[in-house]
Design an enzyme around this catalytic site. Sequence first.
Site, mmCIF file in Angstrom:
data_model
loop_
_atom_site.group_PDB
_atom_site.id
_atom_site.type_symbol
_atom_site.label_atom_id
_atom_site.label_comp_id
_atom_site.label_asym_id
_atom_site.label_seq_id
_atom_site.Cartn_x
_atom_site.Cartn_y
_atom_site.Cartn_z
ATOM 1 N N GLY A 79 0.838 -1.199 0.000
ATOM 2 C CA GLY A 79 0.000 0.000 0.000
ATOM 3 C C GLY A 79 0.869 1.243 0.000
ATOM 4 N N VAL B 227 0.814 4.770 5.395
ATOM 5 C CA VAL B 227 0.369 3.643 6.228
ATOM 6 C C VAL B 227 1.545 2.683 6.467
ATOM 7 C CG1 VAL B 227 -1.241 1.713 6.422
ATOM 8 C CG2 VAL B 227 -2.033 3.886 5.509
ATOM 9 N N GLU C 211 5.667 -3.276 0.623
ATOM 10 C CA GLU C 211 5.580 -3.124 -0.834
ATOM 11 C C GLU C 211 4.858 -1.811 -1.096
ATOM 12 O OE1 GLU C 211 6.686 -5.115 -3.332
ATOM 13 O OE2 GLU C 211 7.531 -6.692 -2.075
ATOM 14 N N CYS D 177 0.968 0.156 -9.141
ATOM 15 C CA CYS D 177 2.131 0.685 -8.410
ATOM 16 C C CYS D 177 3.336 0.880 -9.313
ATOM 17 C CB CYS D 177 2.480 -0.242 -7.252
ATOM 18 S SG CYS D 177 2.779 -1.938 -7.771
HETATM 19 P P1 NAD Z 1 -5.545 1.043 0.727
HETATM 20 O O1 NAD Z 1 -6.145 2.382 1.000
HETATM 21 O O2 NAD Z 1 -6.410 -0.097 0.374
HETATM 22 O O3 NAD Z 1 -4.633 0.712 1.979
HETATM 23 C C1 NAD Z 1 -3.854 -0.455 2.040
HETATM 24 C C2 NAD Z 1 -4.200 -1.232 3.284
HETATM 25 O O4 NAD Z 1 -3.850 -0.464 4.430
HETATM 26 C C3 NAD Z 1 -5.694 -1.534 3.377
HETATM 27 O O5 NAD Z 1 -5.836 -2.891 3.728
HETATM 28 C C4 NAD Z 1 -6.172 -0.588 4.463
HETATM 29 O O6 NAD Z 1 -7.229 -1.127 5.225
HETATM 30 C C5 NAD Z 1 -4.951 -0.420 5.319
HETATM 31 N N1 NAD Z 1 -4.949 0.885 6.009
HETATM 32 C C6 NAD Z 1 -5.341 2.073 5.491
HETATM 33 N N2 NAD Z 1 -5.184 3.063 6.408
HETATM 34 C C7 NAD Z 1 -4.691 2.468 7.515
HETATM 35 C C8 NAD Z 1 -4.297 2.947 8.806
HETATM 36 N N3 NAD Z 1 -4.393 4.228 9.147
HETATM 37 N N4 NAD Z 1 -3.812 2.062 9.699
HETATM 38 C C9 NAD Z 1 -3.705 0.759 9.380
HETATM 39 N N5 NAD Z 1 -4.054 0.251 8.170
HETATM 40 C C10 NAD Z 1 -4.537 1.086 7.254
HETATM 41 O O7 NAD Z 1 -4.503 1.122 -0.475
HETATM 42 P P2 NAD Z 1 -3.537 2.286 -0.851
HETATM 43 O O8 NAD Z 1 -2.519 2.479 0.212
HETATM 44 O O9 NAD Z 1 -4.310 3.446 -1.327
HETATM 45 O O10 NAD Z 1 -2.831 1.570 -2.113
HETATM 46 C C11 NAD Z 1 -2.226 2.277 -3.108
HETATM 47 C C12 NAD Z 1 -0.735 2.427 -2.823
HETATM 48 O O11 NAD Z 1 -0.168 1.141 -2.757
HETATM 49 C C13 NAD Z 1 0.019 3.152 -3.917
HETATM 50 O O12 NAD Z 1 0.992 3.984 -3.333
HETATM 51 C C14 NAD Z 1 0.686 2.028 -4.686
HETATM 52 O O13 NAD Z 1 1.851 2.393 -5.358
HETATM 53 C C15 NAD Z 1 0.955 1.046 -3.594
HETATM 54 N N6 NAD Z 1 1.016 -0.313 -4.125
HETATM 55 C C16 NAD Z 1 2.199 -0.959 -4.083
HETATM 56 C C17 NAD Z 1 2.301 -2.220 -4.628
HETATM 57 C C18 NAD Z 1 3.590 -2.975 -4.607
HETATM 58 O O14 NAD Z 1 3.554 -4.167 -4.884
HETATM 59 N N7 NAD Z 1 4.699 -2.362 -4.300
HETATM 60 C C19 NAD Z 1 1.172 -2.821 -5.198
HETATM 61 C C20 NAD Z 1 -0.017 -2.136 -5.205
HETATM 62 C C21 NAD Z 1 -0.096 -0.875 -4.654
#
Ligand code: NAD
Length: 478
Positions: free
Chosen positions: A209, A213, A231, A265
């Site tokens: 994510g 976070v 990741e 990502c």
């Molecule tokens: P998201 O908002 O779904 O959050 C990811 C997870 O974190 C979720 O399960 C959510 O419930 C949890 N979360 C959110 N806020 C939280 C908090 N305050 N405390 C604890 N847990 C919390 O997804 P996102 O972060 O918007 O995803 C997009 C990001 O992820 C982009 O930056 C993208 O580049 C990155 N990403 C990376 C990869 C990789 O493989 N490197 C793959 C996909 C996405």
Amino acid sequence: MYTNAAIKNSDDHATPSAGGAVPHIARSVSALRAAFDAGRSRSLSWRMTQLDGLARMLEVEEGPILDALREDLGKPRLEGWAAEVSDAAAGIRFVKKNIKKWMKPRRVATGIAALPGKSQIFQEPLGVVLIIAPWNYPFSLCINPLVGALAAGNCALIKPSEIAPATSALIARLLPLYVDAQCVTVIEGGVPETTELLAQRFDHIFYTGNGTVGRVVMQAAAQHLTPVTLELGGKSPCIIDEHVDLEVAVKRIAWAKFYNCGQTCVAPDYVLVHQNVHQRFMSLLAQTIREFWGQDPQSSQDFGRIVNARHHRRLMALLPGSGEIFVGGKHDESACYIAPTVLTKVPEHAPIMQDEIFGPILPVLPVASLEHAIGFANARPKPLALYLFSSRDESFQQVVARTSSGGMVVNHAMLHLTVAGLPFGGVGPSGMGAYHGKHSFDTFSHSKAVLKKPTMLDATIMYPPYTASKERWMRRLM
Ligand code: NAD
């Protein structure tokens, strides 16, 4: 990574159970630990059975999976199948073919200080692992890490993203039907559930994510000294050399940038194109976008949607002050639609050039030379991926040696993550740790150092009292 508006605007993440501790979470983690401690997940046959179960799930449930992805993200069927079903199935086949070999203890040389003896590295499961997934590839980013966790003999707790609710609910319904429900649990929910989960002790946390976070996860993990894999994302640059097959480059960039509506990502975040080919690049890009999605991409079945209205607003707010719209720009918040959009005359410090875009907007910046492109990329945080389009090996040698990124692809984009032998992960702010193929197995295993000694030939010269003659012998031998 883009700034996590999820934290600023908790609407998306609020769930019915918000507002206090979530008691079933501690119970779920204890149940997983009891199963792990009983040795349930260790044998090769158990691991193979779980991998077979996951493979069967992908085969039998392909329809519902693609439907859920369509519901959450308007994901075109082929994109859903290729990136979330077929890729996971290929990953499982690769692991099944190699797991026996990976599980075998590996012998290493024993140095003179420990002879006689046999030195081996045993791969042992870590225990109970937590997998937290995001919404953009909401199915495969739960299943792919799970494959590694189960192959390595762990019990796992999965927390899918609440921002992709149809996929989250499907994962929660399906997994207990196809894998050992005593060793794999799904907890759905948003911030309250994840916060409660992070208060528990796990043996590894695998988080995918955004970086904001990521910091929360790492801080919580520190309380239990739990290792983490993060990741994350970043602004992945795409550099176009002046010596390049421009027609092929443009097609590949348009495909990668607008795949999943730009919510990938490793999507090319921005393009740095050599000024000598800039104009031709722009006109080919406009033409390619028309060829791929027609005059009205909103009516194309092959173009996805922004995940929700909040992200739509986030993306639209990046446009003022970010140059001119060269292609696209049409949008419809009620349909979570933004057309494939290309920006030109983008100021270097424009809003669009600050954080990861994560949407179908592509800023294109002309550069005077490859040297300038390298300097531009290096002046920014280390990205998850870097792409170079060039027909000159000399350019490749320069870019690979002088830039740092999680991964790199030459003359294409994103495909490195389909290569099972390559580690997939970031560096610096784009993440830590890696997975895919054997790297997943290693991520979820502890390499235990084991030295086995016989009791004969006891080397008494190492014991006190330390005499001068013992020291002489030791200095001679070691
Ligand atoms: P998201 O908002 O779904 O959050 C990811 C997870 O974190 C979720 O399960 C959510 O419930 C949890 N979360 C959110 N806020 C939280 C908090 N305050 N405390 C604890 N847990 C919390 O997804 P996102 O972060 O918007 O995803 C997009 C990001 O992820 C982009 O930056 C993208 O580049 C990155 N990403 C990376 C990869 C990789 O493989 N490197 C793959 C996909 C996405």
